[in-house]
Every structure is written in structure tokens, then in C-alpha cells.
Write an enzyme that holds these catalytic residues in place. Structure first.
Site, PDB file in Angstrom:
ATOM      1  N   SER A   1       1.672  -9.846  -0.780  1.00  0.00           N
ATOM      2  CA  SER A   1       1.322  -8.427  -0.664  1.00  0.00           C
ATOM      3  C   SER A   1       1.679  -7.798   0.676  1.00  0.00           C
ATOM      4  O   SER A   1       1.886  -6.590   0.758  1.00  0.00           O
ATOM      5  CB  SER A   1      -0.172  -8.244  -0.942  1.00  0.00           C
ATOM      6  OG  SER A   1      -0.953  -9.077  -0.097  1.00  0.00           O
TER       7      SER A   1
ATOM      8  N   LYS B   1       0.805  -1.228   0.000  1.00  0.00           N
ATOM      9  CA  LYS B   1       0.000   0.000   0.000  1.00  0.00           C
ATOM     10  C   LYS B   1       0.839   1.279   0.000  1.00  0.00           C
ATOM     11  O   LYS B   1       0.403   2.307  -0.492  1.00  0.00           O
ATOM     12  CB  LYS B   1      -0.967  -0.011   1.179  1.00  0.00           C
ATOM     13  CG  LYS B   1      -2.069  -1.048   0.985  1.00  0.00           C
ATOM     14  CD  LYS B   1      -3.328  -0.679   1.716  1.00  0.00           C
ATOM     15  CE  LYS B   1      -4.467  -1.586   1.314  1.00  0.00           C
ATOM     16  NZ  LYS B   1      -4.330  -2.948   1.881  1.00  0.00           N
TER      17      LYS B   1
ATOM     18  N   GLU C   1      -9.716   6.703   3.443  1.00  0.00           N
ATOM     19  CA  GLU C   1     -10.572   5.762   4.158  1.00  0.00           C
ATOM     20  C   GLU C   1      -9.711   4.549   4.486  1.00  0.00           C
ATOM     21  O   GLU C   1      -8.718   4.290   3.818  1.00  0.00           O
ATOM     22  CB  GLU C   1     -11.757   5.337   3.282  1.00  0.00           C
ATOM     23  CG  GLU C   1     -11.465   4.191   2.309  1.00  0.00           C
ATOM     24  CD  GLU C   1     -10.448   4.516   1.226  1.00  0.00           C
ATOM     25  OE1 GLU C   1     -10.351   5.695   0.836  1.00  0.00           O
ATOM     26  OE2 GLU C   1      -9.730   3.589   0.781  1.00  0.00           O
TER      27      GLU C   1
HETATM   28  C1  LIG Z   1      -5.149  -4.007   1.754  1.00  0.00           C
HETATM   29  C2  LIG Z   1      -4.431  -5.243   1.486  1.00  0.00           C
HETATM   30  C3  LIG Z   1      -4.841  -6.138   0.459  1.00  0.00           C
HETATM   31  C4  LIG Z   1      -6.087  -5.940  -0.346  1.00  0.00           C
HETATM   32  O1  LIG Z   1      -6.115  -4.795  -1.131  1.00  0.00           O
HETATM   33  P1  LIG Z   1      -5.903  -4.831  -2.704  1.00  0.00           P
HETATM   34  O2  LIG Z   1      -6.205  -3.437  -3.124  1.00  0.00           O
HETATM   35  O3  LIG Z   1      -6.836  -5.822  -3.287  1.00  0.00           O
HETATM   36  O4  LIG Z   1      -4.490  -5.188  -2.937  1.00  0.00           O
HETATM   37  C5  LIG Z   1      -4.067  -7.251   0.209  1.00  0.00           C
HETATM   38  N1  LIG Z   1      -2.962  -7.526   0.947  1.00  0.00           N
HETATM   39  C6  LIG Z   1      -2.548  -6.712   1.943  1.00  0.00           C
HETATM   40  C7  LIG Z   1      -1.332  -7.080   2.707  1.00  0.00           C
HETATM   41  C8  LIG Z   1      -3.267  -5.548   2.246  1.00  0.00           C
HETATM   42  O5  LIG Z   1      -2.846  -4.754   3.241  1.00  0.00           O
END
Ligand SMILES: *Cc1c(COP(=O)(O)O)cnc(C)c1O
Length: 395
Positions: free
Chosen positions: A381, A94, A116
């Protein structure tokens, strides 16, 4: 001066096929128009990109490694490469978008930023970027989430952000987003940083652009590690779709690369406790965009459920609705249990504790079979520190 060229299948009005667009109240039209102009101008601006690249390198720690997970590969009988977004500053992908967006806000002469957040990851990333760039920051968060995500609320406050607890609806992410949009209507001088590839055009395109660094790096890392820029398959989890958009971006126009999106099935797609929007949803409009939505027959949004707060959203970005319905991407729904088991497997084979969101991408490996000569890239992610309680309670 501007040399920005999007690789996405998006038209000038922000449509991906017939998904997307900008369904917004009249009062936001000039805001959105200004944002669109500024984004296209600066996305192609050398000076802007140099400054952002430097931050991504020295502040975030990019490029994030592409790690060949040997023991995991052996277990599944294929070649698995993990893109380590979990190693970024603040622990997830993010920050890529937060830095790009707040830098853009700065260039636009803004001094106030709003955002948000659900689980608080996007709130923390935005508060971080705002501390770094000396911006006032207000984060809208459902009151339910404020109570259950205390460590992230504390982080945001330490970083100097104001956290507004939203009392409407179920007091979760959807309500926080509604409140942020409402506030933006009354305070059009503030810059709204959206945390995923959702919202009215140009947000889905802009957020995908700021996340596209993920697949850009993957290509050169794959080339040096495997001899080819192209893997056989890219796997990513989908909440609103930003980490998946970043991981898919530079492969969308490479038909030999399979794109696999893992959404959250919750307790199962045949139950009412699910967040698998593309499996159980239908076309509708949510937060300014035409896309797949979990809704009743008369258009009421259905409350989503997932064990993972980051995937607990009743919509999905229009890019992903388009990729999935056109057959370019494959969508798999992973249950809470499958994600929990996959997280434990990664932890015990590789010593990496993944975010619960990322564990849904890992769950795909238990459902789909890949050949021994195939190269699979899985976008990790985020890191799992925030999810330890959940993991230990659900072993
Ligand atoms: C917020 C988040 C997601 C989901 O958000 P996307 O916009 O679909 O990527 C996935 N993995 C992590 C670690 C997150 O913090």
C-alpha cells in the site's frame, strides 16, 4: 446518463449485511444526501471518468506495476506478486481516493475541502489534490500527531493547506475525525474528504470505488503474467480498510479467490496495546457507521495502539466487518514485531522498503503457508521512507 453499478454487497441505505448505514446528526442529512446523489451521478459519468483516468495515468503514474518478487517467492516457496501502490505519486494508495473525491467536489461546485488525518498520509494526499485543483484545504490533525509527524505537516503546509491541531481527547486520529465532523456541521458548504472506507454512507462505498482501480489493474496484469485473471489469494493490511477494499473489490464475487486482511495486533491481541478491531472489537457505532469497534462494555471507545500510525484506528469499515463475519474474508492479526521483521525481509530480499502498514500484510506470509503452484497477490500500500526512524530504532 449514469451507468454506475457497484460490485459491493451494499444496499440502497448503505448496509453491508447489518453493518454500515449513516448515523449522522440531523444537520448533515442534506449534505450527505447531496453527496450521495453526486457520487452516483458522476461515478457513472463518462466525462468525469475520463478526466479521473487521465489524472491517475499521467499524474499518479498508474497503472502501478504488478511485480513478481522472485527472491521473496523463493523464500516462502510460493508465487508472490506485489501490487506496487508504493510507487504512486505521494507514495501510497491514498492519492487514488483523494483525486477522485476532490474532482467530485469540483463538479459539485465546492471551493473548500476539509479532511482528517492521523499519520498525515491522507492529509498530504488531499492537500496535493487540492493544490492541483485549486481548492482551499483544511486538514484536522490531533495535536499529538502534529508533533510526531512533522515532515507530513510541513508537506501539507508547503502544499498550501491549513493544518488545524486538535486539542481534544488523546489528540490523535479519532479526535481529528470528531473535529472534522463538527466543523462540517457548521460549514456544510465544504466538502469532507474521508481517507478510508469508513464514515456514513456513501463514504465507504465511494472510497472503495475510487480505490477499486487497484484490483481492476491486478486482473489484467495477472492475466498477462500468469494466464489467469484470478490469483489464489489477495492479501492487504487494514486500518479503516481502503487499500484492502481496493485490492479485494474485483475479486469479492469470485469465490475461488481467498481474501486475507491483516490488522494490527500491536503488542498482541491479548494485551491492551492493540488495534486489532475485528479480533477484539464488538458491534457498535463509530463516525457515522455501524461496524466493529474497540469499546468497553458501556460503549466507551478504547484507545488503539499500533507501531504503525496508519493502522492505529479503533474501528474498521463496514464492508470489512461484513466480509469477515460472513466468512468471505479471513482476518489475521500481525504484531509490531512480526511487521518489523517482515519489512526487513522484503527490504533485504527485494530492495523495497515498505510502509509499516504494508509490512503487516507481508507478515501474513510468515504465518500462513501457501503451495508452490499458488499465485498470491500482496497489496504493497505504501513506501517506507516515513518509517525509517522506527525501523532503525527497532531492528
Ligand atoms: C493510511 C494507510 C493505510 C491504512 O489505511 P486503509 O484505509 O486501511 O488502507 C495502509 N497503508 C498505507 C501506506 C497508508 O498510508
Amino acid at each position: 446518463m449514469s451507468s454506475f453499478h457497484s460490485l459491493l454487497p451494499v444496499d440502497a441505505e448503505g448496509y453491508y449485511g447489518h453493518f454500515g448505514g449513516a448515523y449522522i446528526p440531523e444537520i448533515l442529512h442534506s449534505n450527505i444526501e447531496n453527496l450521495r446523489e453526486a457520487f452516483y451521478r458522476y461515478a457513472g459519468d463518462e466525462e468525469f471518468n475520463r478526466e479521473l483516468d487521465l489524472l491517475l495515468r499521467d499524474y499518479v503514474g498508474r497503472p502501478s506495476p504488478l511485480y513478481r518478487a522472485n527472491r521473496l517467492s523463493e523464500h516462502y516457496g510460493t508465487n508472490i506478486y506485489l501490487k506496487r501502490e508504493d510507487l504512486n505519486h505521494t507514495g501510497a494508495h491514498k492519492i487514488n481516493n483523494a483525486l477522485g473525491s476532490v474532482l467530485l467536489a469540483k463538479r459539485m461546485g465546492k471551493t473548500r475541502v476539509i479532511a482528517e488525518t492521523g499519520a498525515g498520509q491522507h492529509g498530504v494526499a488531499t492537500a496535493t489534490a487540492c493544490a492541483l485543483m485549486d481548492m482551499e484545504c483544511t486538514v484536522f490533525m490531533g495535536a499529538t500527531d502534529v508533533a510526531r509527524q512533522k515532515p507530513n505537516v510541513d508537506r501539507m503546509r508547503m502544499l498550501g493547506a491549513k493544518v488545524e491541531a486538535v486539542q481534544s481527547g488523546n489528540r490523535t486520529l479519532k479526535d481529528a475525525t470528531n473535529e472534522a465532523i463538527r466543523y462540517w456541521c457548521c460549514n456544510p458548504d465544504s466538502f469532507y474528504v474521508i481517507g478510508s472506507t469508513v464514515g456514513p454512507h456513501p463514504y465507504p462505498e465511494m472510497v472503495a470505488h475510487f480505490q477499486s482501480v487497484i484490483s481492476k489493474e491486478m486482473r489484467s496484469q495477472l492475466l498477462s503474467q500468469t494466464g489467469s485473471e484470478l490469483p489464489d489469494c489477495v492479501i492487504a493490511c487494514i486500518g479503516g480498510g481502503s487499500n484492502a477494499a481496493g485490492a479485494f473489490y474485483h475479486f469479492i464475487n469470485e469465490p475461488s479467490v481467498r481474501l486475507i486482511a491483516a490488522e494490527a495486533a500491536g503488542l498482541g491481541i491479548d494485551t491492551e496495546m492493540t488495534a486489532a478491531t475485528m479480533k477484539v472489537g464488538s458491534e457498535g457505532i463509530i463516525h457515522g457507521s455501524r461496524t466493529m469497534v474497540m469499546q468497553t462494555e458501556d460503549g466507551q471507545i478504547i484507545e488503539p495502539y499500533s507501531i504503525s500510525a496508519g493502522l492505529d484506528y479503533p474501528g474498521v469499515g463496514p464492508l470489512h466487518s461484513y466480509l469477515a463475519t460472513s466468512g468471505r474474508s479471513e482476518v489475521v492479526a500481525i504484531t509490531d514485531r512480526q511487521a518489523l521483521d517482515a519489512a526487513m525481509r522484503l527490504t533485504r530480499t527485494e530492495g523495497i522498503i515498505p510502509a509499516l502498514e504494508s509490512a503487516h500484510a507481508l507478515g501474513v506470509l510468515d504465518i500462513m503457508k501457501f503451495a508452490p503452484d499458488q499465485n498470491i497477490v500482496l497489496n504493497l500500500s505504501g513506501r517506507g521512507d516515513k518509517d525509517l526512524d522506527t525501523y532503525l530504532k527497532n531492528q
